[in-house]
Design a protein around this motif. Structure first.
Motif, PDB file in Angstrom:
ATOM      1  N   VAL A 177       0.697  -1.121   0.090  1.00 46.54           N
ATOM      2  CA  VAL A 177      -0.076   0.075  -0.113  1.00 46.54           C
ATOM      3  C   VAL A 177       0.837   1.223  -0.008  1.00 46.54           C
ATOM      4  CG1 VAL A 177      -0.076  -0.051   2.644  1.00 46.54           C
ATOM      5  CG2 VAL A 177      -1.932   0.999   1.241  1.00 46.54           C
ATOM      6  N   ALA A 178       0.522   2.376  -0.962  1.00 46.00           N
ATOM      7  CA  ALA A 178       1.385   3.513  -1.040  1.00 46.00           C
ATOM      8  C   ALA A 178       0.640   4.455   0.362  1.00 46.00           C
ATOM      9  CB  ALA A 178       1.039   4.022  -2.157  1.00 46.00           C
ATOM     10  N   VAL A 179       1.520   4.854   0.948  1.00 42.66           N
ATOM     11  CA  VAL A 179       1.296   5.665   2.181  1.00 42.66           C
ATOM     12  C   VAL A 179       1.289   7.316   1.756  1.00 42.66           C
ATOM     13  CG1 VAL A 179       1.629   6.411   4.650  1.00 42.66           C
ATOM     14  CG2 VAL A 179       2.345   4.078   3.894  1.00 42.66           C
ATOM     15  N   ASP A 180       0.277   8.028   1.785  1.00 40.43           N
ATOM     16  CA  ASP A 180      -0.005   9.329   1.289  1.00 40.43           C
ATOM     17  C   ASP A 180      -0.351  10.070   2.580  1.00 40.43           C
ATOM     18  OD1 ASP A 180      -0.181  11.698  -0.028  1.00 40.43           O
ATOM     19  OD2 ASP A 180      -2.260  11.213  -0.391  1.00 40.43           O
ATOM     20  N   CYS A 181       0.771  10.748   3.314  1.00 41.30           N
ATOM     21  CA  CYS A 181       0.650  11.586   4.337  1.00 41.30           C
ATOM     22  C   CYS A 181      -0.245  12.722   4.249  1.00 41.30           C
ATOM     23  CB  CYS A 181       1.957  11.570   5.040  1.00 41.30           C
ATOM     24  SG  CYS A 181       2.656  10.095   5.787  1.00 41.30           S
ATOM     25  N   PRO A 182      -1.170  13.235   5.092  1.00 41.99           N
ATOM     26  CA  PRO A 182      -1.511  14.639   4.907  1.00 41.99           C
ATOM     27  C   PRO A 182      -0.598  15.474   5.326  1.00 41.99           C
ATOM     28  CG  PRO A 182      -2.504  13.205   7.073  1.00 41.99           C
ATOM     29  CD  PRO A 182      -1.835  12.359   6.152  1.00 41.99           C
ATOM     30  N   ALA A 183      -1.184  16.798   5.365  1.00 40.39           N
ATOM     31  CA  ALA A 183      -0.140  17.906   5.416  1.00 40.39           C
ATOM     32  C   ALA A 183      -0.116  17.982   7.065  1.00 40.39           C
ATOM     33  CB  ALA A 183      -1.034  19.234   5.029  1.00 40.39           C
ATOM     34  N   ALA A 184       0.901  18.438   7.626  1.00 39.68           N
ATOM     35  CA  ALA A 184       1.088  18.478   9.173  1.00 39.68           C
ATOM     36  C   ALA A 184       2.365  19.256   9.451  1.00 39.68           C
ATOM     37  CB  ALA A 184       1.563  16.959   9.664  1.00 39.68           C
ATOM     38  N   VAL A 185       1.944  20.403  10.403  1.00 43.49           N
ATOM     39  CA  VAL A 185       2.711  21.246  10.941  1.00 43.49           C
ATOM     40  C   VAL A 185       3.541  20.776  12.376  1.00 43.49           C
ATOM     41  CG1 VAL A 185       2.810  23.469  11.879  1.00 43.49           C
ATOM     42  CG2 VAL A 185       1.360  23.023   9.818  1.00 43.49           C
ATOM     43  N   THR A 186       4.799  20.932  12.249  1.00 44.76           N
ATOM     44  CA  THR A 186       5.414  20.346  13.415  1.00 44.76           C
ATOM     45  C   THR A 186       5.431  21.596  14.462  1.00 44.76           C
ATOM     46  OG1 THR A 186       6.582  18.961  11.955  1.00 44.76           O
ATOM     47  CG2 THR A 186       7.695  19.655  14.038  1.00 44.76           C
ATOM     48  N   SER A 187       5.803  22.696  14.142  1.00 43.40           N
ATOM     49  CA  SER A 187       5.816  23.849  14.951  1.00 43.40           C
ATOM     50  C   SER A 187       5.505  25.015  14.102  1.00 43.40           C
ATOM     51  CB  SER A 187       7.379  23.798  15.596  1.00 43.40           C
ATOM     52  OG  SER A 187       8.116  24.073  14.676  1.00 43.40           O
ATOM     53  N   VAL A 188       5.047  26.025  14.944  1.00 48.33           N
ATOM     54  CA  VAL A 188       5.011  27.279  14.685  1.00 48.33           C
ATOM     55  C   VAL A 188       5.389  28.456  15.652  1.00 48.33           C
ATOM     56  CG1 VAL A 188       2.420  27.511  15.259  1.00 48.33           C
ATOM     57  CG2 VAL A 188       3.326  29.349  13.688  1.00 48.33           C
TER      58      VAL A 188
END
Length: 286
Positions: A177-188
């Motif tokens: 299965v191909a893993v397509d990660c959603p957008a994610a913010v680590t820090s702001v």
């Protein structure tokens, strides 16, 4: 194949006919006739194909002679047949959170004996996981095996291979299965805040988990309330430094002002806020 030994003792060296019957659970499967002569004692090894292998009960040899000495029989228990795997399939394979893989496997067998199910997870980045499960007591099993990769496997094709011991008729089964990660913010983080008169400038650092699009919204604050907002779209990188300027209509003396930076999706720690205060009334620069 049935193997046995028959011993015949005679009073003379004349011809004796030995008849051997091979039985499985009391039923005759084969008959063999031998001619013996020239001695008074014979030890004869006998064997014969018993056909389809029995998996329970007894098998035996019945021996008789002509001239007749009466029938003599010997039996032995049939060893249980080893369980064979008749089917193997991976019915589902998913990766959640771009990190935890789970595979549902169905195994069928021709008996309740021990079967080993081996599951192997792998990702192109070299991460691997293996599970070995013993199955027994039934002829059909459904098991879910899982593995948490050390790191998110965004943008990679993760594979799972199921095999059994003894092997299934078709061998191992592999699913991917191909893993397509959603957008994610680590820090702001609001890194800097300055103003000249009523013109304020903020510098914000944003770190993301991948290069997918995120939105940064700056809310300019005055006395704890929103005085204006600005939204910037970020994509194509995983680290950004954004500088924005905002013109306040007025900045009263002795008043808190500043900026709150928030992203969509949100960072784990939420928004970052930095505030300052204008000079006290009657003070130069107020």
């Amino acid at each position: 194949m049935g193997h046995g030994t028959v011993t015949v003792t005679t009073s003379g060296t004349a011809k004796v006919t030995l008849t051997v019957r091979f039985t499985v659970n009391g039923a005759v499967r084969a008959t063999e006739t031998l001619t013996l002569k020239g001695a008074t004692r014979y030890t004869q090894a006998v064997s014969h194909d018993l056909g389809a292998r029995p998996c329970s009960g007894t098998w035996g040899i019945t021996a008789s002679t002509d001239p007749d000495s009466g029938a003599h029989a010997g039996t032995a228990a049939v060893p249980a047949c080893p369980t064979a795997v008749t089917g193997l399939d991976v019915t589902a394979f998913t990766v959640t959170g771009a990190k935890t893989a789970a595979a549902t496997v169905r195994v069928t067998a021709d008996g309740p004996g021990l079967v080993r199910l081996i599951g192997e997870f792998s990702a192109p980045n070299g991460a691997t996981g293996r599970q070995d499960v013993g199955l027994s007591g039934k002829t059909s099993y459904t098991r879910t095996l899982s593995f948490a990769f050390p790191q998110r496997v965004c943008g990679q094709k993760v594979a799972f291979t199921a095999s059994t011991d003894p092997a299934a008729p078709g061998g191992a089964v592999t699913r991917s299965v191909a893993v397509d990660c959603p957008a994610a913010v680590t820090s702001v983080t609001v890194k800097g805040l300055a103003r000249t008169g009523t013109a304020a400038t903020a510098t914000v650092a944003v770190v993301t988990a991948n290069a997918k699009q995120v939105r940064l919204t700056l809310t300019w604050l005055l006395a704890g309330k929103a005085a204006g907002t600005q939204t910037v779209t970020l994509s194509g990188k995983t680290s950004y430094t954004v500088t924005q300027t905002f013109a306040y209509p007025r900045l009263p003396c002795a008043t808190a002002w500043g900026v709150r930076a928030a992203t969509v999706p949100a960072a784990p720690g939420g928004a970052s806020t930095l505030t300052k205060k204008t000079a006290a009334c009657g003070t130069a620069g107020a």
